[in-house]
Design a protein around this motif. Structure first.
Motif, PDB file in Angstrom:
ATOM      1  N   PRO A 113      -6.290  -6.630   1.952  1.00  7.34           N
ATOM      2  CA  PRO A 113      -6.490  -8.083   2.067  1.00  7.34           C
ATOM      3  C   PRO A 113      -7.934  -8.391   2.454  1.00  7.34           C
ATOM      4  O   PRO A 113      -8.502  -7.713   3.314  1.00  7.34           O
ATOM      5  CB  PRO A 113      -5.530  -8.480   3.194  1.00  7.34           C
ATOM      6  CG  PRO A 113      -4.747  -7.255   3.546  1.00  7.34           C
ATOM      7  CD  PRO A 113      -5.431  -6.077   2.995  1.00  7.34           C
TER       8      PRO A 113
ATOM      9  N   LYS B 124      -2.443  -6.638  -1.741  1.00  3.27           N
ATOM     10  CA  LYS B 124      -1.605  -6.432  -0.571  1.00  3.27           C
ATOM     11  C   LYS B 124      -2.150  -5.295   0.306  1.00  3.27           C
ATOM     12  O   LYS B 124      -2.138  -5.370   1.531  1.00  3.27           O
ATOM     13  CB  LYS B 124      -0.177  -6.082  -1.040  1.00  3.27           C
ATOM     14  CG  LYS B 124       0.877  -6.590  -0.092  1.00  3.27           C
ATOM     15  CD  LYS B 124       2.218  -6.758  -0.779  1.00  3.27           C
ATOM     16  CE  LYS B 124       3.218  -5.799  -0.183  1.00  3.27           C
ATOM     17  NZ  LYS B 124       4.291  -5.463  -1.107  1.00  3.27           N
TER      18      LYS B 124
ATOM     19  N   ASP C 167      -1.835  -7.173  -7.861  1.00  2.00           N
ATOM     20  CA  ASP C 167      -1.013  -7.620  -6.735  1.00  2.00           C
ATOM     21  C   ASP C 167      -0.875  -6.526  -5.680  1.00  2.00           C
ATOM     22  O   ASP C 167      -0.911  -6.795  -4.482  1.00  2.00           O
ATOM     23  CB  ASP C 167       0.366  -8.078  -7.229  1.00  2.00           C
ATOM     24  CG  ASP C 167       1.004  -7.086  -8.173  1.00  2.00           C
ATOM     25  OD1 ASP C 167       0.277  -6.197  -8.693  1.00  2.00           O
ATOM     26  OD2 ASP C 167       2.227  -7.175  -8.390  1.00  2.00           O
TER      27      ASP C 167
END
Ligand code: ADP
Ligand code: MG
Length: 693
Positions: free
Chosen positions: A111, A108, A104
């Motif tokens: 991207p 972030k 995760d």
């Protein structure tokens, strides 16, 4: 009181963003507990991120900053496989590689489809450019921030360079411009920046040269530190000297009796030193003199004759040694010399307790005894003297400068003679003692034979152990010194115990052991047996380092000699070569031996001159380590590098002389700034010697 302008710098480092209790514990060990300590933590190298090639042009193993578009994430299929993010620019493809990645977080940060700046070391793997764990990642706006030169700091486990760098930045943000304490003309000639600018630029090296000791920024910071050191010493010393002393002369009667009884003539240096000491004592000022003489140069006699000068004048004298063994030994050397006089020296150490101690204290307080020999505890305790005239402090290098000078301010009017066997290089001398008056014993008493020093690998240890038989048969007495273990006294003692048992298995009961963890009385018993010749081999940790005198000992073996400081080895070797017989010193080293280690042992083999050894040690190791970090008592500098900044030290000393001539109480504007300087370098105590400003 610390000036307000420094308050922000003396807050705990936990006041800085990102430094919590856990990190601060780790970091404190490295730097110190205050924000100011972080400022003094200068980088030792840097990483240049300004190189921004294309993917195709990025050289293998280079540190680069790349502008890339993120193509696709390939999460790891199992725990051991890396997480990969493939990227590209107009010249080709590359992979960013992460182990133990948090998906995760990476999604972030990187991207898919967006352009990103990544900086780190690249290499080619099966033809594909890879960057494993980029040091920095960010958006296009952050390009300028990333494409910089990062300072690289000395680190400790748990503190990354990134964290250290950020912490330093935060610490720098806490600084303000400080009033200038430098002489403007001097600063201009040197082309030095202001304090705050100097700090900022020292923490932002842009090229190799910026890390050198002679950059204007680093020079200025070093000078500040040395100036504070010299000023503090000068202030303490001035206070001690200013205190009314008294003129002590004596009629020479006791000194004559002793001189006539001595079985030898004094050396020229001993005579010269005595003249200097007697002249100082005769002055109505307080004496503060250092007697520096290599091991075996005969300081004890000089001490005794100086003490007698005070005693002749109806005053008491005290001789203080750093250890029980040494205090006892002084007593044993001195007492017999005094038999032809009415003087009865008395011994007081930490071991005297209860009634016995009380009785001794009473004798001292009543003035019944004139010569008191003891450990340094004598000064710390509430020992009342009837009429103390002279304090002689032996082997003081184990004590801090301020402690040492503060001793002098305890008794009233007391003259102070500090004796040290450590041949301190001139450079360090100045930092430890300031401009203290110095007498030196340069030559050794006549009749000394040079020590034959040999250097050999530890592999020969068994051979050496067996070879001792021949030496013992010839009547030799032998010191066997066990390795120094900086981290643990326990391991050190265990090693000594093991060697002791090993040698005992070869030589039976004629082997003794002394180490620092033994009780005083046990140590004494073993030492006494060695002196008496009841044991031939004395296995020891470095407790025998300082001052022990057994003239019959002619052999010294040092295990893991490469772990010892040169000054320490010199001290150890000084235990032999004291009698009339030829002596041998065997330095056993562990392999592999570093080049530096080889050079240092070679010096030991080549010379016995303590001053040469000390200078070479300074050259090879740097000031911090010259005397062995343990208990050395010499100031440790955070910014000044000796010997590189040696000329700055001399300049600082001269600067201080002028300052105190022109502005003795530091009242002028510059004087006020200099007070701030003293606080900045935590010389708070020395400000106490000034009239309040
Ligand atoms: P250190 O400077 O290491 O304290 P000591 O004072 O213990 O040295 O002296 C070492 C030995 O040298 C002692 O046995 C002492 O009696 C002897 N000694 C001192 N001065 C002389 C001299 N001028 N000539 C010959 N021997 C001396
Ligand atoms: Mg001595």
């Amino acid at each position: 009181m610390r000036p307000e302008i420094l308050f922000p710098l003396f807050r705990p480092i936990t006041a800085l963003a990102g430094v919590g209790p856990r990190i601060s514990k780790l970091m404190e060990k490295l730097t110190g507990e205050h924000i100011v300590d972080i400022l003094w933590h200068l980088p030792t190298s840097f990483v240049d991120r300004r190189f921004t090639p294309t993917i195709a042009d990025a050289p293998d193993h280079a540190i680069v900053t790349l502008e890339v578009t993120v193509a696709k994430h390939f999460p790891s299929r199992n725990r051991r496989a890396p997480y990969k993010v493939s990227c590209f620019d107009e010249t080709g493809h590359m992979d960013l590689v992460f182990f133990n990645a948090r998906a995760d977080y990476l999604k972030k940060q990187l991207p898919e489809g967006e352009t990103r700046i990544v900086s780190g070391t690249v290499e080619r793997f099966q033809g594909v450019l890879q960057m494993t764990h980029p040091d920095r990642m960010g958006s296009l706006d952050e390009k300028e921030d990333i494409q910089t030169v990062d300072p690289v700091y000395p680190l400790t486990a748990g503190v990354t360079n990134k964290l250290m760098g950020k912490t330093v930045q935060h610490a720098l943000e806490q600084t303000t411009a400080l009033p200038e304490w430098l002489n403007e003309a001097f600063k201009k000639v040197k082309n030095w920046p202001d304090w705050q600018d100097a700090l900022t630029s020292a923490h932002h090296p842009g090229c190799e040269e910026d890390l050198f000791a002679d950059t204007p920024a680093r020079e200025r910071l070093a000078y500040d530190e040395l100036l504070a050191n010299q000023l503090a010493l000068a202030l303490v010393r001035r206070t001690v000297r200013r205190a009314a002393g008294r003129s002590i002369t004596g009629n020479g009667s006791l000194r004559k009796t002793i001189r006539d009884a001595l079985p030898f003539d004094l050396t020229t240096s001993q005579e010269d030193s005595l003249k200097e000491i007697e002249t100082d004592m005769a002055e109505p000022l307080r004496m503060l003199r250092l007697l520096q003489g290599d091991v075996g140069s005969g300081k004890t006699v000089v001490a005794l004759l100086s003490a007698l000068t005070a005693i002749e004048a109806g005053l008491q004298a005290v001789i203080m040694a750093p250890t029980e063994i040494l205090a006892r030994q002084h007593m044993e050397t001195i007492a017999p010399l005094l038999t032809g006089t009415p003087i009865n020296p008395i011994l007081l150490t930490g071991r005297d307790k209860g009634k016995k101690r009380q009785a001794i204290l009473e004798q001292i307080a009543s003035g019944e005894v004139q010569l008191i020999i003891g450990t340094h505890a004598l000064f710390q305790d509430d020992v009342d003297f009837a009429n103390l005239g002279l304090a002689i402090i032996d082997e003081q290098h184990r004590f801090g400068v301020h402690q040492r000078l503060a001793l002098a301010s305890k008794g009233q009017h007391v003259d102070v003679l500090v004796m040290t066997a450590t041949p301190i290089p001139r450079t360090l001398m100045l930092t430890a003692y300031g401009d203290m008056d110095v007498s030196r014993l340069l030559e050794k008493p006549a009749g000394r034979k040079p020590v034959d020093t040999r250097v050999m690998p530890l592999a020969k240890l068994e051979e050496v152990a067996f070879g001792l038989k021949r030496m013992i048969d010839k009547g030799a007495r032998i010191y066997w010194v066990c390795p120094l273990v900086e981290e643990s006294d326990k391991i050190e003692v265990a090693a000594a115990q093991e060697r002791f048992e090993h040698l005992q298995s070869l030589y039976g009961a004629r082997v003794g052991l002394v180490h620092g963890k033994m009780k005083g009385t046990e140590k004494d018993a073993v030492m006494a047996a060695f002196v008496a010749g009841d044991i031939d081999i004395l296995v020891a940790t470095t407790v025998i380092e300082v001052g022990v005198n057994v003239p019959e000992a002619t052999v010294m073996i040092v295990e893991h000699a490469e772990r010892f400081g040169l000054a320490q080895l010199h001290q150890l070797r000084g235990r032999i070569g004291r009698g009339m017989d030829a002596s041998t010193c065997l330095l056993l080293y562990g392999t592999p031996l570093s080049e530096n280690g080889q050079a240092r042992l070679k010096i030991m083999r080549d010379t016995e001159d303590g001053f040469i050894i000390a200078e070479e040690d300074l050259r090879l190791r740097g000031a911090g380590e010259v005397l062995g970090t343990r208990q050395s008592g010499l100031p440790e500098f955070k910014l000044a590098q000796l010997p590189a900044h040696e000329d700055l030290l001399a300049a600082a000393r001269d600067d201080v002389k002028l300052i105190l001539e022109q502005d003795p109480e530091l009242q002028t504007e510059r004087g006020q700034a200099l007070r701030t300087l003293l606080y900045l370098f935590e010389e708070d105590a020395s400000v106490g010697y000034l009239r309040s400003g």
